[in-house]
Design a protein around this motif. Structure first.
Motif, PDB file in Angstrom:
ATOM      1  N   SER A  32     -13.386   1.147  -9.385  1.00 52.36           N
ATOM      2  CA  SER A  32     -12.882   0.742  -8.079  1.00 52.36           C
ATOM      3  C   SER A  32     -14.004   0.220  -7.180  1.00 52.36           C
ATOM      4  O   SER A  32     -15.075   0.830  -7.073  1.00 52.36           O
ATOM      5  CB  SER A  32     -12.176   1.910  -7.393  1.00 52.36           C
ATOM      6  OG  SER A  32     -11.377   1.455  -6.314  1.00 52.36           O
ATOM      7  N   LYS A  86     -10.636   4.682 -12.488  1.00 49.87           N
ATOM      8  CA  LYS A  86     -11.013   4.891 -11.093  1.00 49.87           C
ATOM      9  C   LYS A  86     -12.491   4.576 -10.839  1.00 49.87           C
ATOM     10  O   LYS A  86     -12.857   4.118  -9.753  1.00 49.87           O
ATOM     11  CB  LYS A  86     -10.712   6.341 -10.695  1.00 49.87           C
ATOM     12  CG  LYS A  86     -11.222   6.769  -9.332  1.00 49.87           C
ATOM     13  CD  LYS A  86     -10.656   5.939  -8.211  1.00 49.87           C
ATOM     14  CE  LYS A  86      -9.173   6.150  -8.047  1.00 49.87           C
ATOM     15  NZ  LYS A  86      -8.639   5.359  -6.900  1.00 49.87           N
ATOM     16  N   GLU A 138      -9.141   3.433   0.578  1.00 48.94           N
ATOM     17  CA  GLU A 138      -7.990   3.928  -0.192  1.00 48.94           C
ATOM     18  C   GLU A 138      -8.482   4.547  -1.504  1.00 48.94           C
ATOM     19  O   GLU A 138      -8.319   3.975  -2.587  1.00 48.94           O
ATOM     20  CB  GLU A 138      -7.002   2.792  -0.468  1.00 48.94           C
ATOM     21  CG  GLU A 138      -6.495   2.070   0.764  1.00 48.94           C
ATOM     22  CD  GLU A 138      -5.626   2.947   1.652  1.00 48.94           C
ATOM     23  OE1 GLU A 138      -5.149   4.007   1.167  1.00 48.94           O
ATOM     24  OE2 GLU A 138      -5.420   2.583   2.815  1.00 48.94           O
ATOM     25  N   ASN A 170      -0.552   6.185  -7.158  1.00 48.45           N
ATOM     26  CA  ASN A 170      -2.000   6.060  -7.402  1.00 48.45           C
ATOM     27  C   ASN A 170      -2.271   4.747  -8.148  1.00 48.45           C
ATOM     28  O   ASN A 170      -2.935   4.725  -9.193  1.00 48.45           O
ATOM     29  CB  ASN A 170      -2.543   7.249  -8.202  1.00 48.45           C
ATOM     30  CG  ASN A 170      -2.498   8.546  -7.410  1.00 48.45           C
ATOM     31  OD1 ASN A 170      -2.612   8.545  -6.186  1.00 48.45           O
ATOM     32  ND2 ASN A 170      -2.307   9.653  -8.096  1.00 48.45           N
ATOM     33  N   GLY A 171      -1.736   3.676  -7.582  1.00 43.63           N
ATOM     34  CA  GLY A 171      -1.719   2.393  -8.273  1.00 43.63           C
ATOM     35  C   GLY A 171      -3.022   1.626  -8.246  1.00 43.63           C
ATOM     36  O   GLY A 171      -4.076   2.150  -7.863  1.00 43.63           O
ATOM     37  N   ARG A 172      -2.908   0.357  -8.646  1.00 43.53           N
ATOM     38  CA  ARG A 172      -4.088  -0.487  -8.813  1.00 43.53           C
ATOM     39  C   ARG A 172      -3.864  -1.859  -8.196  1.00 43.53           C
ATOM     40  O   ARG A 172      -2.765  -2.400  -8.254  1.00 43.53           O
ATOM     41  CB  ARG A 172      -4.423  -0.624 -10.302  1.00 43.53           C
ATOM     42  CG  ARG A 172      -4.862   0.688 -10.926  1.00 43.53           C
ATOM     43  CD  ARG A 172      -4.852   0.653 -12.445  1.00 43.53           C
ATOM     44  NE  ARG A 172      -5.297   1.933 -12.985  1.00 43.53           N
ATOM     45  CZ  ARG A 172      -4.507   3.001 -13.129  1.00 43.53           C
ATOM     46  NH1 ARG A 172      -3.228   2.934 -12.788  1.00 43.53           N
ATOM     47  NH2 ARG A 172      -4.995   4.128 -13.622  1.00 43.53           N
ATOM     48  N   THR A 213      -9.098  -0.434  -6.883  1.00 42.79           N
ATOM     49  CA  THR A 213      -9.127  -1.850  -6.511  1.00 42.79           C
ATOM     50  C   THR A 213     -10.321  -2.519  -7.181  1.00 42.79           C
ATOM     51  O   THR A 213     -11.472  -2.084  -7.004  1.00 42.79           O
ATOM     52  CB  THR A 213      -9.224  -2.023  -4.985  1.00 42.79           C
ATOM     53  OG1 THR A 213      -8.187  -1.271  -4.357  1.00 42.79           O
ATOM     54  CG2 THR A 213      -9.090  -3.480  -4.601  1.00 42.79           C
ATOM     55  N   LEU A 219       1.952   1.801  -3.496  1.00 43.74           N
ATOM     56  CA  LEU A 219       0.852   2.069  -4.424  1.00 43.74           C
ATOM     57  C   LEU A 219       0.279   3.463  -4.221  1.00 43.74           C
ATOM     58  O   LEU A 219      -0.193   4.100  -5.172  1.00 43.74           O
ATOM     59  CB  LEU A 219      -0.246   1.019  -4.242  1.00 43.74           C
ATOM     60  CG  LEU A 219       0.112  -0.399  -4.685  1.00 43.74           C
ATOM     61  CD1 LEU A 219      -0.977  -1.379  -4.230  1.00 43.74           C
ATOM     62  CD2 LEU A 219       0.286  -0.477  -6.193  1.00 43.74           C
ATOM     63  N   LYS A 220       0.327   3.969  -2.987  1.00 42.00           N
ATOM     64  CA  LYS A 220      -0.162   5.325  -2.725  1.00 42.00           C
ATOM     65  C   LYS A 220       0.682   6.361  -3.461  1.00 42.00           C
ATOM     66  O   LYS A 220       0.170   7.397  -3.904  1.00 42.00           O
ATOM     67  CB  LYS A 220      -0.154   5.605  -1.228  1.00 42.00           C
ATOM     68  CG  LYS A 220      -1.233   4.874  -0.452  1.00 42.00           C
ATOM     69  CD  LYS A 220      -1.114   5.133   1.047  1.00 42.00           C
ATOM     70  CE  LYS A 220      -2.177   4.378   1.828  1.00 42.00           C
ATOM     71  NZ  LYS A 220      -2.065   4.598   3.292  1.00 42.00           N
ATOM     72  N   LEU A 245       0.801  -1.230   0.000  1.00 45.13           N
ATOM     73  CA  LEU A 245       0.000   0.000   0.000  1.00 45.13           C
ATOM     74  C   LEU A 245       0.833   1.280   0.000  1.00 45.13           C
ATOM     75  O   LEU A 245       0.521   2.230  -0.736  1.00 45.13           O
ATOM     76  CB  LEU A 245      -0.955   0.011   1.197  1.00 45.13           C
ATOM     77  CG  LEU A 245      -2.322  -0.643   0.973  1.00 45.13           C
ATOM     78  CD1 LEU A 245      -3.141  -0.595   2.253  1.00 45.13           C
ATOM     79  CD2 LEU A 245      -3.072   0.028  -0.166  1.00 45.13           C
ATOM     80  N   ILE A 297      -6.329   4.691  -4.696  1.00 52.20           N
ATOM     81  CA  ILE A 297      -5.918   3.434  -5.312  1.00 52.20           C
ATOM     82  C   ILE A 297      -7.150   2.775  -5.930  1.00 52.20           C
ATOM     83  O   ILE A 297      -8.216   2.742  -5.314  1.00 52.20           O
ATOM     84  CB  ILE A 297      -5.269   2.500  -4.273  1.00 52.20           C
ATOM     85  CG1 ILE A 297      -3.968   3.121  -3.758  1.00 52.20           C
ATOM     86  CG2 ILE A 297      -4.996   1.114  -4.854  1.00 52.20           C
ATOM     87  CD1 ILE A 297      -3.341   2.381  -2.610  1.00 52.20           C
TER      88      ILE A 297
END
Length: 261
Positions: A243, A240, A176, A137-139, A181, A133-134, A130, A179
């Motif tokens: 998510s 996004k 989050e 701005n990951g996935r 997800t 990824l923060k 995490l 990110i």
């Protein structure tokens, strides 16, 4: 430490089936760097040979180990950061089906072992990834199953773990917001797991077993390269607004992520 402009992905269960297809699509078609994790050293070496043949051996790092061991998760994260300086996406694909047994018959220890692999190891992986990824701005792409929302006789442990994975996906989307997800249903894919179902599933699955045998005999199993490409693409450029969602790999909203024939 060398920072690269190419996206960097961690792919688990990458030695075969869907995971291998994700890794190959990410490297060959989407110009990504991949840290591939699996328990089989021999099969990861085969993956490495496949990547070397296309002249992109520099895009792959492998880590051999069982993700239920937190040290393996830490080693994978550290290797990716040391090699490429960033993490843009995590594909949580490693998972098992066993025990295939009725709730009445399945030992609780079997359920616990399955949940360690299918859920708790993913939580550890997410927690470790995490902070990285923060920054990007990951996935996070969680490979789920139709069994998360439909009960199959003899699949209680597997279905429950995937339902929990879907809920984890929704929770991460809330907690989050920077990110993305997503949980993906890959369909009935032509993998070793399907072979296991056909060979050993009849006793516990009863009439449900015939569906999977028929799909195989009729040539209707999903090519792992097809769903694998969608998953790889989502891990790099998934929107996004997806998510928290649980989507089938061939959902109309994911057309732009499909493999071009």
């Amino acid at each position: 430490m060398q920072v690269m402009s190419q996206p960097v992905l961690i792919v688990t269960g990458a030695s075969r089936g869907i995971g291998k297809a994700v890794a190959l699509s990410a490297i060959k078609s989407l110009n990504a760097n991949v840290l591939a994790v699996a328990r089989s050293k021999d099969l990861l070496e085969v993956l490495k040979q496949d990547v070397d043949k296309c002249g992109k051996g520099h895009c792959l790092e492998i880590v051999v180990g069982d993700l239920t061991d937190e040290r393996v998760v830490t080693r994978a994260i550290d290797r990716a950061i040391d090699r490429w300086g960033r993490i843009d996406g995590v594909v949580a694909n490693a998972g098992v089906l066993e025990p295939m047994a009725l709730v009445e018959d399945a030992p609780v220890q079997g359920w616990k072992k399955l949940f360690d692999i299918n859920l708790f190891s993913i939580i550890t992986l997410v927690q470790e990834a995490l902070s990285h990824l923060k920054k990007t701005n990951g996935r996070i792409i969680n490979v789920s199953s139709g069994a998360a929302t439909k009960a199959y006789r003899g699949w209680g442990a597997y279905g429950a773990s995937k339902a929990a994975l879907n809920h984890l996906t929704e929770t991460l989307a809330v907690e989050e917001p920077n990110i993305t997800t997503i949980a993906i249903r890959p369909g009935v894919v032509d993998t070793d797991m399907q072979g296991l179902i056909r060979q050993e599933g009849k006793a516990s699955m009863g009439d449900f077993h015939s569906k999977f045998v028929d799909l195989h005999e009729q040539g209707k199993l999903v090519d792992p390269q097809d769903c694998g490409h969608v998953i790889a693409s989502l891990s790099i450029s998934g929107s996004k607004d997806l998510s928290g969602k649980f989507l089938s790999w061939d959902d109309d909203s994911l057309i732009e992520h499909r493999r071009k024939n």
